[in-house]
Scaffold this active site. Structure first.
Site, mmCIF file in Angstrom:
data_model
loop_
_atom_site.group_PDB
_atom_site.id
_atom_site.type_symbol
_atom_site.label_atom_id
_atom_site.label_comp_id
_atom_site.label_asym_id
_atom_site.label_seq_id
_atom_site.Cartn_x
_atom_site.Cartn_y
_atom_site.Cartn_z
ATOM 1 N N GLU A 1 0.857 -1.185 0.000
ATOM 2 C CA GLU A 1 0.000 0.000 0.000
ATOM 3 C C GLU A 1 0.896 1.239 0.000
ATOM 4 O O GLU A 1 2.036 1.186 0.468
ATOM 5 C CB GLU A 1 -0.903 -0.021 1.239
ATOM 6 C CG GLU A 1 -1.878 1.139 1.374
ATOM 7 C CD GLU A 1 -2.774 1.298 0.171
ATOM 8 O OE1 GLU A 1 -2.660 2.354 -0.487
ATOM 9 O OE2 GLU A 1 -3.568 0.384 -0.125
ATOM 10 N N ASP B 1 -7.795 0.958 -8.675
ATOM 11 C CA ASP B 1 -8.228 2.185 -9.354
ATOM 12 C C ASP B 1 -8.627 1.838 -10.787
ATOM 13 O O ASP B 1 -7.823 1.281 -11.536
ATOM 14 C CB ASP B 1 -7.078 3.199 -9.352
ATOM 15 C CG ASP B 1 -7.526 4.591 -9.749
ATOM 16 O OD1 ASP B 1 -8.451 4.718 -10.573
ATOM 17 O OD2 ASP B 1 -6.932 5.562 -9.241
ATOM 18 N N LYS C 1 -10.968 7.175 -17.455
ATOM 19 C CA LYS C 1 -10.793 7.903 -18.705
ATOM 20 C C LYS C 1 -9.943 7.082 -19.676
ATOM 21 O O LYS C 1 -8.907 6.532 -19.285
ATOM 22 C CB LYS C 1 -10.133 9.252 -18.445
ATOM 23 C CG LYS C 1 -10.992 10.204 -17.619
ATOM 24 C CD LYS C 1 -10.306 11.545 -17.417
ATOM 25 C CE LYS C 1 -11.186 12.489 -16.595
ATOM 26 N NZ LYS C 1 -10.520 13.797 -16.351
#
Length: 213
Positions: free
Chosen positions: A70, A120, A124
């Site tokens: 992380e 994630d 786009k």
């Protein structure tokens, strides 16, 4: 440890007290025996978020070792506190880029599983190249799996799930454990994030592919 964003209070204390104890430094090659004090199958958890699901899985699965990767300091700190409070000897944390770590520190055939939960989606089109599930990145992760090990992905972004299915299916060393999408395995906890997604009407899709060669 590089700090990205502000942390304070309990999070700052957790980073200061427990990262030297439960963190791994990315030494090449990664020494699992040193990190966990034993030899056991290892699970790479890419993007552990606030760590609640990762801690729950490690606690329920004491026979395997978990390595959470992380970059978000509050998430790292929260997971450090969970390791300490639950006494989890089979969970360690790396603060940094998971793919860099996999490519430089992890040996080939060294993992029992790779978890990529709710990465994630980079929605786009011009950002799709940043997605972690891409042919080159999957090939790297697959090379770190032992034959018989698996890569398990989950997402609430349908278009990304469709891309994941295409990419994973096309990898010659992986085989799908289901016809297409897999049912959510019992070992993957239902997180607060996922519950909110379901309540908002988003469809959750799991994919479980096994290394076959």
């Amino acid at each position: 440890m590089a700090r990205r964003g502000r942390v304070s209070g309990r999070h700052e204390e957790g980073l200061e007290r427990f990262m030297p104890v439960y963190g791994v430094d990315g030494a090449v090659p990664f020494d699992a025996q040193k990190a966990y004090g034993r030899k056991a199958p290892m699970v790479l958890e890419i993007g552990s978020g606030m760590g609640d699901a990762t801690a729950a899985m490690a606690e329920a699965d004491p026979g395997r070792d978990y390595l959470a990767v992380e970059i978000h300091p509050p998430g790292i700190a929260n997971l450090l506190w969970l390791i300490e409070e639950k006494g989890l000897s089979n969970l360690r944390i790396y603060d940094g880029d998971a793919l860099d770590f996999a490519g430089t520190a992890l040996k080939e055939d060294s993992l029992a599983a790779v978890h990529v939960y709710f990465p994630d989606p980079w929605p786009k089109p011009r950002h799709h190249k940043r997605r972690i599930i891409s042919p080159e990145r999957v090939a790297l992760l697959r090379s770190r799996l032992a034959v018989g090990g698996y890569i398990h992905c989950a997402t609430d972004w349908v278009e990304y799930a469709e891309q994941m299915l295409r990419v994973l299916t096309a990898d010659p060393g992986l085989g799908n454990t289901s016809e297409a999408y897999a049912p959510r395995p019992d070992h993957r906890p239902l997180t607060k994030f996922e519950k909110r997604g379901v309540e908002a009407g988003r469809e959750i899709r799991d994919l479980v592919f096994q290394r076959v060669r």
